[in-house]
Motif scaffolding. Structure first.
Motif, short mmCIF file in Angstrom:
data_model
loop_
_atom_site.label_atom_id
_atom_site.label_comp_id
_atom_site.label_asym_id
_atom_site.label_seq_id
_atom_site.Cartn_x
_atom_site.Cartn_y
_atom_site.Cartn_z
N MET A 1 1.41 2.61 -23.52
CA MET A 1 2.21 2.43 -24.84
C MET A 1 3.24 1.24 -24.77
SD MET A 1 2.64 6.35 -26.37
CE MET A 1 3.49 6.84 -25.05
N LYS A 2 3.50 0.85 -26.03
CA LYS A 2 4.69 -0.25 -26.28
C LYS A 2 5.77 0.40 -26.85
CE LYS A 2 5.66 -4.62 -28.27
NZ LYS A 2 5.29 -5.73 -29.13
N PHE A 3 6.91 0.03 -26.43
CA PHE A 3 8.11 0.83 -26.74
C PHE A 3 9.18 -0.30 -27.16
CE2 PHE A 3 6.27 3.75 -24.09
CZ PHE A 3 6.52 5.01 -24.62
N ALA A 4 9.87 -0.34 -28.37
CA ALA A 4 10.67 -1.18 -28.67
C ALA A 4 11.97 -0.10 -28.54
CB ALA A 4 10.89 -1.60 -29.96
N VAL A 5 12.78 -0.69 -27.47
CA VAL A 5 13.99 0.12 -27.29
C VAL A 5 15.49 -0.78 -28.06
CG1 VAL A 5 15.70 1.09 -25.35
CG2 VAL A 5 13.05 0.91 -25.18
N ILE A 6 15.82 -0.13 -29.00
CA ILE A 6 16.93 -0.98 -29.78
C ILE A 6 18.22 -0.36 -28.92
CG2 ILE A 6 17.90 -1.60 -32.11
CD1 ILE A 6 14.87 -2.12 -31.61
N GLY A 7 19.06 -1.18 -28.61
CA GLY A 7 20.13 -0.89 -27.83
C GLY A 7 19.71 -0.67 -26.55
N GLY A 8 18.58 -1.49 -26.18
CA GLY A 8 18.30 -1.44 -24.88
C GLY A 8 18.88 -2.12 -23.56
N THR A 9 19.86 -2.60 -23.88
CA THR A 9 20.67 -3.24 -22.56
C THR A 9 21.97 -2.61 -22.41
OG1 THR A 9 21.88 -4.90 -24.27
CG2 THR A 9 19.93 -5.64 -23.58
N GLY A 10 22.13 -1.52 -22.94
CA GLY A 10 23.52 -0.75 -22.68
C GLY A 10 23.14 0.04 -21.44
N LEU A 11 24.30 1.19 -21.38
CA LEU A 11 24.13 2.21 -20.16
C LEU A 11 23.01 3.06 -20.29
CD1 LEU A 11 25.83 3.62 -17.96
CD2 LEU A 11 26.63 5.20 -19.92
N ILE A 12 22.55 3.62 -21.32
CA ILE A 12 21.47 4.51 -21.29
C ILE A 12 20.14 3.59 -21.57
CG2 ILE A 12 20.41 6.42 -22.61
CD1 ILE A 12 22.85 7.07 -20.95
N GLY A 13 20.31 2.57 -22.67
CA GLY A 13 19.01 1.93 -22.68
C GLY A 13 18.29 1.06 -21.64
N SER A 14 19.26 0.50 -20.81
CA SER A 14 18.70 -0.43 -19.88
C SER A 14 17.94 0.59 -18.96
CB SER A 14 19.71 -1.04 -19.07
OG SER A 14 20.78 -0.02 -18.54
N GLN A 15 18.42 1.96 -18.74
CA GLN A 15 17.75 2.88 -17.84
C GLN A 15 16.58 3.29 -18.31
OE1 GLN A 15 20.53 5.31 -15.42
NE2 GLN A 15 21.85 4.48 -16.80
N VAL A 16 16.51 3.59 -19.90
CA VAL A 16 15.19 4.03 -20.26
C VAL A 16 14.07 3.01 -20.25
CG1 VAL A 16 14.29 4.61 -22.85
CG2 VAL A 16 16.38 5.61 -21.97
N VAL A 17 14.56 1.61 -20.57
CA VAL A 17 13.55 0.42 -20.10
C VAL A 17 12.97 0.73 -18.99
CG1 VAL A 17 13.21 -2.06 -20.14
CG2 VAL A 17 14.42 -0.82 -22.20
N GLY A 18 13.73 0.68 -17.74
CA GLY A 18 13.32 1.01 -16.58
C GLY A 18 12.77 2.02 -16.32
N ASN A 19 12.58 3.11 -16.56
CA ASN A 19 12.04 4.40 -16.61
C ASN A 19 10.67 4.05 -17.23
OD1 ASN A 19 13.99 5.49 -15.09
ND2 ASN A 19 14.68 6.71 -16.83
N LEU A 20 10.71 3.86 -18.37
CA LEU A 20 9.33 3.56 -19.08
C LEU A 20 8.50 2.60 -18.59
CD1 LEU A 20 10.49 3.76 -22.84
CD2 LEU A 20 8.95 5.43 -21.74
N ASN A 21 8.98 1.56 -18.16
CA ASN A 21 8.15 0.37 -17.55
C ASN A 21 7.72 0.94 -16.06
OD1 ASN A 21 8.26 -1.66 -19.51
ND2 ASN A 21 10.12 -2.28 -18.54
N ALA A 22 8.59 1.53 -15.17
CA ALA A 22 8.02 2.13 -14.28
C ALA A 22 6.95 3.08 -14.47
CB ALA A 22 9.07 2.87 -13.36
N ALA A 23 6.68 3.60 -15.37
CA ALA A 23 5.82 4.83 -15.62
C ALA A 23 4.58 3.86 -16.14
CB ALA A 23 6.37 5.73 -16.79
N GLY A 24 4.63 2.67 -16.37
CA GLY A 24 3.25 1.84 -16.52
C GLY A 24 3.08 1.47 -18.06
N HIS A 25 4.23 1.87 -18.87
CA HIS A 25 4.35 1.63 -20.27
C HIS A 25 4.67 -0.02 -20.32
CE1 HIS A 25 3.53 5.42 -21.44
NE2 HIS A 25 4.40 6.03 -20.68
N ARG A 26 5.01 -0.68 -21.57
CA ARG A 26 5.60 -1.64 -21.94
C ARG A 26 6.69 -1.61 -22.90
NH1 ARG A 26 3.73 -6.82 -25.74
NH2 ARG A 26 5.40 -8.11 -25.16
N ALA A 27 8.03 -1.51 -22.18
CA ALA A 27 9.18 -1.21 -22.83
C ALA A 27 9.84 -2.58 -23.05
CB ALA A 27 9.96 -0.20 -22.10
N VAL A 28 10.24 -2.73 -24.22
CA VAL A 28 11.10 -4.17 -24.64
C VAL A 28 12.49 -3.81 -24.93
CG1 VAL A 28 11.11 -6.21 -25.60
CG2 VAL A 28 8.94 -5.30 -24.95
N PRO A 29 13.59 -4.42 -24.24
CA PRO A 29 14.84 -4.13 -24.55
C PRO A 29 15.20 -4.96 -25.95
CG PRO A 29 14.95 -5.32 -22.77
CD PRO A 29 13.75 -4.93 -22.99
#
Length: 242
Positions: A1-29
């Protein structure tokens, strides 16, 4: 799945992006630093285009009454862009007990954000977390005076940011809840006690004085910053400090 993570460079957002990408998704901060502005709508349509899920982790720059306008405008713009882009799931991060503290402007603003999402056109999930362990230093700074830190004995159930990010990523990758999931750390402390533990661990010689009128948490009466029915995260506070 593709995820648009708005606020994706912050404390939580950057880790959410990393977790989703590590799970095989495409997450863009996305954030102001990447050319996306939730208040002016600059870059929003492009950011959510083709996304299956939008995760909104943006936050008001202030905790005062101005936060209401921030969440009203940002949610109006994000929901419009997400609907236009055919997004099928919209996730926000909120606060356990936010609806029980109308005296706090910021908590009322988070409730407004939740209400706008629930009334909107897109299937949604709300993840409510207790207070982040990472914010404890800031909480003590607000009421520090010389060798003294004043804190109320408000119950608090702190959760590590990494555990919040893991929970948000899990919810975002699942089916929309069309409701709320509460998450919390595994232990409940009085806020003044937590201050003493924190200072002791750091070798800080300042004294914590219990003051029921000190700081923004002073207006909170009762046990609303904890949740006995929440999904409990694994990280304990002393382990996080270490």
């Amino acid at each position: 799945m593709k995820f648009a993570v708005i606020g994706g460079t912050g404390l939580i957002g950057s880790q959410v992006v990393g977790n989703l990408n590590a799970a095989g998704h495409r997450a863009v901060p996305h954030s102001k630093s990447t050319g996306v502005d939730v208040l002016s709508s600059q870059g929003l349509d492009e950011a959510v285009a083709g996304a299956d899920v939008v995760v909104n982790l943006t936050n008001s720059p202030t905790f005062d009454e101005a936060s209401l306008a921030f969440f009203q405008t940002s949610m109006d713009n994000l929901l419009a862009a997400a609907q236009k882009g055919g997004v099928g799931h919209f996730v926000v991060l909120s606060i356990v007990g936010a609806d029980q503290v109308p005296e706090m402007d910021y908590y009322r603003a988070k409730v407004l954000q939740e209400e706008l999402l629930a009334a909107g056109p897109i299937p949604y999930s709300i993840v409510r977390a207790t207070q982040f362990m990472e914010f404890m230093d800031a909480v003590m700074t607000w009421t520090a005076d010389g060798d003294t830190v004043r804190l109320p004995a408000t119950p608090i159930q702190p959760i590590a940011a990494k555990d919040v990010a893991a929970a948000v990523a899990e919810v975002a990758a699942g089916a929309p809840l069309n409701g709320i999931r509460n998450i919390a750390g595994p232990e409940v402390f009085a806020l003044d006690e937590l201050g003493r533990i924190t200072l002791s661990h750091k070798g800080d010689k300042r004294t914590v004085v219990t003051d029921p009128a000190a700081g923004m948490f002073a207006v909170i009466k009762g046990d609303v910053l904890t949740d006995k029915d929440a999904h409990l995260a694994p990280t304990r506070y002393t382990d996080w400090l270490s």
